[in-house]
Each structure stands twice: as C-alpha cells, then as structure tokens.
Design a protein around this motif. Structure first.
Motif, mmCIF file in Angstrom:
data_model
loop_
_atom_site.group_PDB
_atom_site.id
_atom_site.type_symbol
_atom_site.label_atom_id
_atom_site.label_comp_id
_atom_site.label_asym_id
_atom_site.label_seq_id
_atom_site.Cartn_x
_atom_site.Cartn_y
_atom_site.Cartn_z
ATOM 1 N N TRP A 87 0.804 -1.231 0.000
ATOM 2 C CA TRP A 87 0.000 0.000 0.000
ATOM 3 C C TRP A 87 0.830 1.271 0.000
ATOM 4 C CZ3 TRP A 87 -4.339 -1.434 -1.685
ATOM 5 C CH2 TRP A 87 -4.999 -2.559 -1.213
ATOM 6 N N GLY A 89 2.386 4.516 -0.967
ATOM 7 C CA GLY A 89 2.058 5.466 -2.026
ATOM 8 C C GLY A 89 0.599 5.449 -2.458
ATOM 9 N N LEU A 90 -0.241 4.704 -1.751
ATOM 10 C CA LEU A 90 -1.661 4.635 -2.098
ATOM 11 C C LEU A 90 -2.338 5.986 -1.924
ATOM 12 C CD1 LEU A 90 -4.283 2.991 -2.726
ATOM 13 C CD2 LEU A 90 -4.470 2.643 -0.248
ATOM 14 N N ARG A 91 -3.150 6.346 -2.904
ATOM 15 C CA ARG A 91 -4.012 7.528 -2.819
ATOM 16 C C ARG A 91 -5.435 7.045 -3.031
ATOM 17 N NH1 ARG A 91 -0.422 11.886 -6.161
ATOM 18 N NH2 ARG A 91 1.102 12.164 -4.506
ATOM 19 N N ASP A 93 -9.468 7.102 -3.371
ATOM 20 C CA ASP A 93 -10.461 8.015 -3.924
ATOM 21 C C ASP A 93 -11.308 8.612 -2.806
ATOM 22 O OD1 ASP A 93 -9.558 7.474 -6.491
ATOM 23 O OD2 ASP A 93 -11.069 5.925 -6.842
ATOM 24 N N SER A 94 -11.574 7.822 -1.777
ATOM 25 C CA SER A 94 -12.320 8.293 -0.602
ATOM 26 C C SER A 94 -12.105 7.296 0.525
ATOM 27 C CB SER A 94 -13.817 8.414 -0.920
ATOM 28 O OG SER A 94 -14.357 7.139 -1.205
ATOM 29 N N HIS A 97 -7.645 6.196 4.948
ATOM 30 C CA HIS A 97 -6.448 5.523 4.458
ATOM 31 C C HIS A 97 -5.915 4.515 5.477
ATOM 32 C CE1 HIS A 97 -2.151 5.079 3.515
ATOM 33 N NE2 HIS A 97 -2.526 5.216 2.265
ATOM 34 N N THR A 101 -5.706 0.272 4.876
ATOM 35 C CA THR A 101 -4.427 -0.406 4.648
ATOM 36 C C THR A 101 -3.981 -1.313 5.783
ATOM 37 O OG1 THR A 101 -3.180 1.492 5.496
ATOM 38 C CG2 THR A 101 -3.631 1.431 3.110
ATOM 39 N N GLY A 166 -8.556 3.735 -5.848
ATOM 40 C CA GLY A 166 -7.548 4.785 -5.818
ATOM 41 C C GLY A 166 -6.444 4.528 -6.816
ATOM 42 N N THR A 167 -5.280 5.157 -6.550
ATOM 43 C CA THR A 167 -4.104 4.998 -7.410
ATOM 44 C C THR A 167 -2.890 4.686 -6.549
ATOM 45 O OG1 THR A 167 -3.548 7.354 -7.333
ATOM 46 C CG2 THR A 167 -4.997 6.626 -9.139
ATOM 47 N N LEU A 168 -1.874 4.131 -7.206
ATOM 48 C CA LEU A 168 -0.662 3.766 -6.484
ATOM 49 C C LEU A 168 0.491 3.642 -7.485
ATOM 50 C CD1 LEU A 168 -0.501 1.027 -3.782
ATOM 51 C CD2 LEU A 168 1.207 1.068 -5.571
ATOM 52 N N THR A 177 2.250 4.711 -12.589
ATOM 53 C CA THR A 177 1.160 4.823 -11.622
ATOM 54 C C THR A 177 -0.002 3.965 -12.111
ATOM 55 O OG1 THR A 177 1.828 7.032 -10.947
ATOM 56 C CG2 THR A 177 -0.459 6.407 -10.501
#
Length: 190
Positions: A87, A89-91, A93-94, A97, A101, A166-168, A177
C-alpha cells in the motif's frame, strides 16, 4: 485441447523460473518491444525473484495454465502481511487511508499478475486463471493494480466484479502509476 492448471508455492515457482519468463515474453510482446525499462524481461524477473524470495513471508501462490502440456498462461499473488509494502504510495479516492491499509496476513490477497501468451488469448484463459487463483481463498478481499490505459484488461476486471479505490505507484524502478482495484471475496476458506 485440454487445459490444466498447476499450483506452485514460492519454492516451486522458483524451480520453473524459465517457464515463468517464457510465458511473460510471449504475453507481453508489445510491451517489451516498446523499450519501457519496467516491461523488460530482466526487470520483470527481478520482481518475480523478489516475490518468491525464501526470506519473504510465506503465502505466494502461482497458477500455471497449460494446453496439451504447453504452459500458456500464469497468475500469481500472496496474502498481504502486517509489514507489507503493497500500500506504499496509495491515494484512495475516498475513505480512511489508515483503516483501509491495515493488514494481518488474512485480510487482503494481492493478485500481482495474470498473463496469457499472445497466441492463446481470446479464449477465456485469463478469466480461468483469475478464478483458479482466487478459488477458495480465505481472505476478505483481493486487490490488484491495473494500468489505467489498458482498456481491455480494465474492462474485464470490471465485468469480473472489481472496482477502483484509488491509485498507487509501486516503489519498483521505472514503475508507472496504476489504478488500484478491489474485489470482495466469499468466505469459503480453503
């Protein structure tokens, strides 16, 4: 044509390293030809070696699909442990966090790879590998990373029940990414 599936733990996967590389090279022909350093066979095999490192926590599982005894596809993953770097660097979406994780080795299965040799695509092997790898998993959910520009894979994952959270960007050298997808798993145990 007869399709069979064989399962390997980390030690078994290391023993068939040449098969893993061969399937990769036949599945990612265009990506390799692009010259992208992240997609080169050497970089891919460095990641594979790290995933199957004997010093790593256990749980790695590889499924190889063969048609008439010829390996034509593979999929692998592992349960995320307490100290997993997955996880990083995970961002999201909502959502929270920290709560999302938290891992204990039983919450999340990381599906790291699904690939089918190009000459065998379009016959449902990717879905069969996906289902075979996830069949009977005891975790609550699975996660995977997908290139947001890979419409073909992205559309399939959505049809199979995955949704974006989300993104990572992984810490691997030259890693792009990715979008992070999650799939709830049935609690049927192994």
């Amino acid at each position: 044509m007869t399709t069979t599936f064989d399962r390997f733990d980390a030690a078994g996967a290391r023993r068939i390293r040449d098969t893993v590389r061969s399937v990769y090279e036949r599945a990612y022909v265009d990506a390799i030809a692009s010259g992208d350093p992240f997609e080169q066979p050497g970089a891919f095999m460095e990641r594979f070696d790290a995933y199957t490192d004997p010093a790593r926590p256990s749980g790695f599982e590889l499924v190889v699909a063969a048609e008439d005894a010829e390996p034509v596809g593979q999929s692998w993953g592992w349960p995320l442990g307490v100290r997993s770097g997955w996880w990083g660097g995970l961002r999201l979406d909502s959502g929270d966090h920290e709560e999302f994780t938290v891992e204990d080795g039983h919450r999340t299965f990381a599906l790291s790879e699904i690939m089918v040799a190009r000459e065998h695509t379009g016959r449902g092997l990717a879905r069969a590998l996906h289902d075979e790898l996830l069949r009977g998993r005891g975790e609550q959910r699975a996660t995977l990373l997908v290139d947001p520009g890979n419409d073909r894979a992205y559309d399939r994952y959505r049809r199979w029940g995955w949704h974006r959270v989300g993104t990572l960007r992984p810490s691997w050298p030259d890693a792009p990414t990715f979008d992070v997808l999650v799939l709830p798993l049935p609690h049927n145990g192994r």
